[in-house]
Design an enzyme around this catalytic site. Structure first.
Site, PDB file in Angstrom:
ATOM      1  N   LYS A 123      40.346  35.478  62.207  1.00  0.00           N
ATOM      2  CA  LYS A 123      41.446  35.890  61.330  1.00  0.00           C
ATOM      3  C   LYS A 123      42.440  34.744  61.118  1.00  0.00           C
ATOM      4  O   LYS A 123      43.031  34.624  60.041  1.00  0.00           O
ATOM      5  CB  LYS A 123      42.187  37.094  61.930  1.00  0.00           C
ATOM      6  N   ARG A 136      45.390  24.184  45.590  1.00  0.00           N
ATOM      7  CA  ARG A 136      44.716  24.145  44.300  1.00  0.00           C
ATOM      8  C   ARG A 136      45.622  24.680  43.182  1.00  0.00           C
ATOM      9  O   ARG A 136      45.188  24.885  42.062  1.00  0.00           O
ATOM     10  CB  ARG A 136      43.415  24.941  44.371  1.00  0.00           C
ATOM     11  N   HIS A 146      47.713  40.171  49.470  1.00  0.00           N
ATOM     12  CA  HIS A 146      46.946  39.105  50.111  1.00  0.00           C
ATOM     13  C   HIS A 146      47.676  38.568  51.345  1.00  0.00           C
ATOM     14  O   HIS A 146      47.103  38.482  52.432  1.00  0.00           O
ATOM     15  CB  HIS A 146      46.716  37.973  49.108  1.00  0.00           C
ATOM     16  N   HIS A 149      48.029  41.225  54.184  1.00  0.00           N
ATOM     17  CA  HIS A 149      46.787  41.444  54.923  1.00  0.00           C
ATOM     18  C   HIS A 149      46.497  40.290  55.882  1.00  0.00           C
ATOM     19  O   HIS A 149      46.149  40.503  57.045  1.00  0.00           O
ATOM     20  CB  HIS A 149      45.619  41.612  53.956  1.00  0.00           C
ATOM     21  N   TYR A 186      28.754  35.404  48.923  1.00  0.00           N
ATOM     22  CA  TYR A 186      28.918  35.482  47.471  1.00  0.00           C
ATOM     23  C   TYR A 186      29.753  34.318  46.958  1.00  0.00           C
ATOM     24  O   TYR A 186      29.398  33.638  46.002  1.00  0.00           O
ATOM     25  CB  TYR A 186      29.571  36.809  47.094  1.00  0.00           C
ATOM     26  N   LYS A 203      27.718  41.030  41.745  1.00  0.00           N
ATOM     27  CA  LYS A 203      29.169  40.875  41.825  1.00  0.00           C
ATOM     28  C   LYS A 203      29.928  42.165  41.517  1.00  0.00           C
ATOM     29  O   LYS A 203      30.996  42.416  42.064  1.00  0.00           O
ATOM     30  CB  LYS A 203      29.631  39.764  40.892  1.00  0.00           C
ATOM     31  N   ARG A 265      42.262  46.630  33.532  1.00  0.00           N
ATOM     32  CA  ARG A 265      42.247  45.291  34.086  1.00  0.00           C
ATOM     33  C   ARG A 265      41.002  44.502  33.691  1.00  0.00           C
ATOM     34  O   ARG A 265      40.779  43.421  34.200  1.00  0.00           O
ATOM     35  CB  ARG A 265      42.327  45.364  35.612  1.00  0.00           C
TER      36      ARG A 265
END
Length: 311
Positions: A123, A136, A146, A149, A186, A203, A265
């Site tokens: 983790k 990036r 995000h 979590h 993936y 996907k 979305r």
């Protein structure tokens, strides 16, 4: 004043550490909650403040090769973690119902301690997901969900294995590692370039895999509430796992409804597998928000369009 605060913090830390599993002494980061907390505070500060400032006047780093190595390394680690969880109890002595923690120094008990710690350590490695976003220059992918979590899981699991490394409460860690095998594999293929596009036909099942994960976790711990008796030593962790699984199932279900039922979305082009990691917008970003932690390179960056990542 500072000495008083330091002394008080030390007292609280000593109180909290009473009753922790002595078998974890010597394991990295397990000496006290201080080291773990310092890493997570540094992570949040870098992601929200220092990182964006550092990158403000710089071009995004090109990390394609790093992403490939990172993703497939995480696949290998996740496979090993699942295997060790199985061999430590889930495929040997556990009933998959009310399984207490083995606090003995038996080979199997110590093996469970090791894999529980390794899952925790993974983790902390996964914090790099967000670091890669920053380097990036993909700020749109650094969502509240995000960051929450990624900082919440290491913290709760640190306390979890400190008091109960194994038993019924470790089921969700094993399931989560299975999901990570699929997800990181993936995104490793996604980051490898357009020539692997033909292998990414699945996907569209990424969100479904996440939902299945949370259903399995919630159903497993729900057994506890219908048992006449269960000698799992720390029921508090069962309650927290149930709330965690249910909370994220609701979030992911809402995403599924908005993205696939209402179609709000969905972009004109299909969402990219590494959307969050890729820093793409629109539905791409939404897909990766749903998946919580993505890090590979964008399908567009690789010459094609692609999709999401994981929890």
């Amino acid at each position: 004043m500072l000495q008083q605060i330091s002394a008080r913090v030390s007292e609280v830390s000593e109180f909290l550490m009473k009753g922790t599993d002595p078998r974890l002494k010597g394991y990295l980061l397990m000496g006290s909650p201080g080291n773990m907390s310092a890493i997570l505070v540094t992570y949040i500060f870098f992601v929200l403040v220092a990182g964006p400032r550092f990158m403000a006047n710089r071009k995004p780093f090109q990390l394609k090769e790093v992403m490939i190595v990172y993703n497939f390394t995480m696949v290998a680690m996740s496979i090993f973690i699942v295997y060790e969880f199985l061999m430590s109890g889930w495929a040997t002595t556990y009933t998959w119902k009310c399984d207490p923690v083995d606090y003995s120094d038996s080979p199997q008990g110590l093996r469970m301690v090791r894999v529980a710690w390794l899952f925790l350590f993974s983790k902390f490695i996964e914090l790099l997901d967000t670091v890669f976003f920053v380097l990036r220059k993909k700020p749109g992918q650094i969502t509240f969900l995000h960051v929450f979590h990624h900082s919440f899981m290491p913290c709760t699991w640190w306390w979890g294995i400190s008091f109960a490394p194994g038993g019924m409460g470790s089921f969700h860690a094993m399931v989560n590692s299975v999901v990570h095998i699929i997800m990181y594999f993936y995104y490793g293929l996604s980051a490898a370039g357009p020539r692997f596009q033909k292998f990414l036909w699945w996907k569209k099942y990424m969100t479904a895999i996440q939902l299945v994960q949370f259903v399995l976790v919630s159903l497993h711990v729900t057994q506890y509430y219908f048992m006449d008796s269960c000698d799992y030593q720390i029921p508090l962790f069962i309650h927290l796992i149930w709330m965690y699984g249910t909370f994220f199932f609701v979030l992911f279900s809402n995403f599924w409804y908005q993205a696939y039922i209402k179609g709000k979305r969905l972009p004109k082009l299909e969402a990219s597998p590494n959307s969050r990691a890729n820093g793409t917008t629109g539905a791409k970003a939404s897909v990766s928000i749903t998946n919580g932690i993505s890090n590979g390179s964008s399908h567009r960056e690789n010459g094609h369009v692609g999709k999401p990542k994981n929890y």
